[in-house]
Motif scaffolding. Structure first.
Motif, PDB file in Angstrom:
ATOM      1  N   ILE A 189       0.845  -1.195   0.000  1.00  0.00           N
ATOM      2  CA  ILE A 189       0.000   0.000   0.000  1.00  0.00           C
ATOM      3  C   ILE A 189       0.883   1.249   0.000  1.00  0.00           C
ATOM      4  O   ILE A 189       2.046   1.210   0.422  1.00  0.00           O
ATOM      5  CB  ILE A 189      -0.988   0.002   1.183  1.00  0.00           C
ATOM      6  N   ALA A 190       0.326   2.352  -0.477  1.00  0.00           N
ATOM      7  CA  ALA A 190       1.089   3.590  -0.630  1.00  0.00           C
ATOM      8  C   ALA A 190       1.707   4.057   0.682  1.00  0.00           C
ATOM      9  O   ALA A 190       2.855   4.516   0.699  1.00  0.00           O
ATOM     10  CB  ALA A 190       0.198   4.676  -1.224  1.00  0.00           C
ATOM     11  N   VAL A 201      11.177  -4.175  -3.081  1.00  0.00           N
ATOM     12  CA  VAL A 201      10.202  -3.880  -4.136  1.00  0.00           C
ATOM     13  C   VAL A 201      10.491  -4.845  -5.282  1.00  0.00           C
ATOM     14  O   VAL A 201      11.639  -5.097  -5.625  1.00  0.00           O
ATOM     15  CB  VAL A 201      10.233  -2.417  -4.632  1.00  0.00           C
ATOM     16  N   PHE A 202       9.432  -5.408  -5.822  1.00  0.00           N
ATOM     17  CA  PHE A 202       9.558  -6.375  -6.908  1.00  0.00           C
ATOM     18  C   PHE A 202       9.439  -5.656  -8.243  1.00  0.00           C
ATOM     19  O   PHE A 202       8.606  -4.757  -8.398  1.00  0.00           O
ATOM     20  CB  PHE A 202       8.468  -7.446  -6.787  1.00  0.00           C
ATOM     21  N   LEU A 203      10.254  -6.077  -9.213  1.00  0.00           N
ATOM     22  CA  LEU A 203      10.259  -5.478 -10.550  1.00  0.00           C
ATOM     23  C   LEU A 203      10.147  -6.576 -11.595  1.00  0.00           C
ATOM     24  O   LEU A 203      10.804  -7.610 -11.483  1.00  0.00           O
ATOM     25  CB  LEU A 203      11.550  -4.699 -10.787  1.00  0.00           C
ATOM     26  N   SER A 204       9.308  -6.327 -12.618  1.00  0.00           N
ATOM     27  CA  SER A 204       9.170  -7.252 -13.745  1.00  0.00           C
ATOM     28  C   SER A 204       9.037  -6.434 -15.017  1.00  0.00           C
ATOM     29  O   SER A 204       8.450  -5.357 -15.014  1.00  0.00           O
ATOM     30  CB  SER A 204       7.911  -8.114 -13.591  1.00  0.00           C
ATOM     31  N   SER A 205       9.578  -6.978 -16.103  1.00  0.00           N
ATOM     32  CA  SER A 205       9.461  -6.288 -17.383  1.00  0.00           C
ATOM     33  C   SER A 205       9.786  -7.247 -18.516  1.00  0.00           C
ATOM     34  O   SER A 205      10.589  -8.172 -18.351  1.00  0.00           O
ATOM     35  CB  SER A 205      10.431  -5.106 -17.440  1.00  0.00           C
ATOM     36  N   ALA A 229       3.286 -11.924 -12.773  1.00  0.00           N
ATOM     37  CA  ALA A 229       2.036 -12.534 -12.320  1.00  0.00           C
ATOM     38  C   ALA A 229       2.018 -12.715 -10.808  1.00  0.00           C
ATOM     39  O   ALA A 229       0.938 -12.791 -10.208  1.00  0.00           O
ATOM     40  CB  ALA A 229       1.829 -13.874 -13.020  1.00  0.00           C
ATOM     41  N   LEU A 230       3.187 -12.760 -10.182  1.00  0.00           N
ATOM     42  CA  LEU A 230       3.256 -12.923  -8.732  1.00  0.00           C
ATOM     43  C   LEU A 230       2.874 -11.655  -7.981  1.00  0.00           C
ATOM     44  O   LEU A 230       2.562 -11.700  -6.792  1.00  0.00           O
ATOM     45  CB  LEU A 230       4.667 -13.350  -8.307  1.00  0.00           C
ATOM     46  N   VAL A 231       2.922 -10.516  -8.672  1.00  0.00           N
ATOM     47  CA  VAL A 231       2.683  -9.235  -7.994  1.00  0.00           C
ATOM     48  C   VAL A 231       1.532  -8.445  -8.603  1.00  0.00           C
ATOM     49  O   VAL A 231       1.433  -7.246  -8.403  1.00  0.00           O
ATOM     50  CB  VAL A 231       3.950  -8.352  -7.969  1.00  0.00           C
ATOM     51  N   HIS A 232       0.663  -9.108  -9.343  1.00  0.00           N
ATOM     52  CA  HIS A 232      -0.469  -8.346  -9.854  1.00  0.00           C
ATOM     53  C   HIS A 232      -1.762  -8.949  -9.341  1.00  0.00           C
ATOM     54  O   HIS A 232      -1.824 -10.094  -8.923  1.00  0.00           O
ATOM     55  CB  HIS A 232      -0.432  -8.223 -11.377  1.00  0.00           C
ATOM     56  N   ALA A 233      -2.767  -8.096  -9.342  1.00  0.00           N
ATOM     57  CA  ALA A 233      -4.098  -8.527  -8.932  1.00  0.00           C
ATOM     58  C   ALA A 233      -5.022  -8.323 -10.120  1.00  0.00           C
ATOM     59  O   ALA A 233      -4.935  -7.326 -10.833  1.00  0.00           O
ATOM     60  CB  ALA A 233      -4.572  -7.691  -7.751  1.00  0.00           C
ATOM     61  N   PHE A 277       1.159  -7.698  -0.905  1.00  0.00           N
ATOM     62  CA  PHE A 277       1.141  -7.384   0.522  1.00  0.00           C
ATOM     63  C   PHE A 277       2.259  -8.062   1.321  1.00  0.00           C
ATOM     64  O   PHE A 277       2.276  -7.974   2.542  1.00  0.00           O
ATOM     65  CB  PHE A 277      -0.222  -7.678   1.172  1.00  0.00           C
ATOM     66  N   GLN A 278       3.188  -8.721   0.660  1.00  0.00           N
ATOM     67  CA  GLN A 278       4.316  -9.330   1.368  1.00  0.00           C
ATOM     68  C   GLN A 278       5.354  -8.237   1.637  1.00  0.00           C
ATOM     69  O   GLN A 278       6.084  -7.833   0.733  1.00  0.00           O
ATOM     70  CB  GLN A 278       4.922 -10.473   0.550  1.00  0.00           C
TER      71      GLN A 278
END
Length: 167
Positions: free
Chosen positions: A93-94, A110-114, A145-149, A159-160
């Motif tokens: 959350i912000a 912080v997780f990053l994907s691209s 996919a692990l960090v999107h809703a 939320f981890q």
């Protein structure tokens, strides 16, 4: 920006509301709007070439069918023609992101994907500069996919609130 100033202050003293016009001048832009608003933002420029867009959105409540079966960030990448897109800063959350990222000798992850590997390195460097510990998860359809809703499902890492200790 004036309408968002109270929310920005509530998140923390380092969060400042700016106009879209101001944001468009930057080379790196955090996209932190409700998912359904991304198209309106994308229309602000005819081409996003030479811009890195950090997608901090989530498509919770948007069905996978509405996304064409794609990860939400892939849908956003299509809207931001020419941009280098990195999914990141969206799993917390912000208010947590606005807090001091250094806790008990560790740095908040912080997780990053691209799908653009060249885009990930400068975003990782920015995350480090901000005090975070970036963790690269790979491509959007894999680690992203692990960090999107989307729909009514949260990715496994949403939320981890994890920390990486100094070595």
């Amino acid at each position: 920006p004036e309408a968002l100033a109270p929310q920005a202050r509530a998140i923390g003293p380092t969060v400042v509301a700016k106009s879209l016009r101001d944001a468009l001048e930057a080379d790196t832009i955090f996209l932190a709007v409700p998912f359904g608003e991304h198209r309106a933002v994308a229309k602000a420029l005819p081409n996003w070439k030479d811009k890195t867009v950090i997608d901090a959105t989530n498509a919770f409540g948007i069905s996978p069918e509405e996304l064409g079966g794609l990860p939400s960030s892939a849908v956003i990448a299509k809207a931001f023609t020419g941009a280098r897109l990195v999914k990141g800063f969206n799993h917390l959350i912000a208010a947590t992101l606005a807090a001091d990222p250094i806790v008990e000798g560790g740095h908040r992850v912080v997780f990053l994907s691209s799908d653009d590997e060249d885009a990930t390195a400068p975003v990782a460097a920015l995350a480090k500069q901000l005090g975070f510990a970036p963790v690269k998860l790979g491509k959007l359809n894999e680690g992203g996919a692990l960090v999107h809703a989307r729909g009514r499902v949260w990715g496994q890492l949403i939320f981890q609130d994890l920390f990486k200790k100094e070595q």
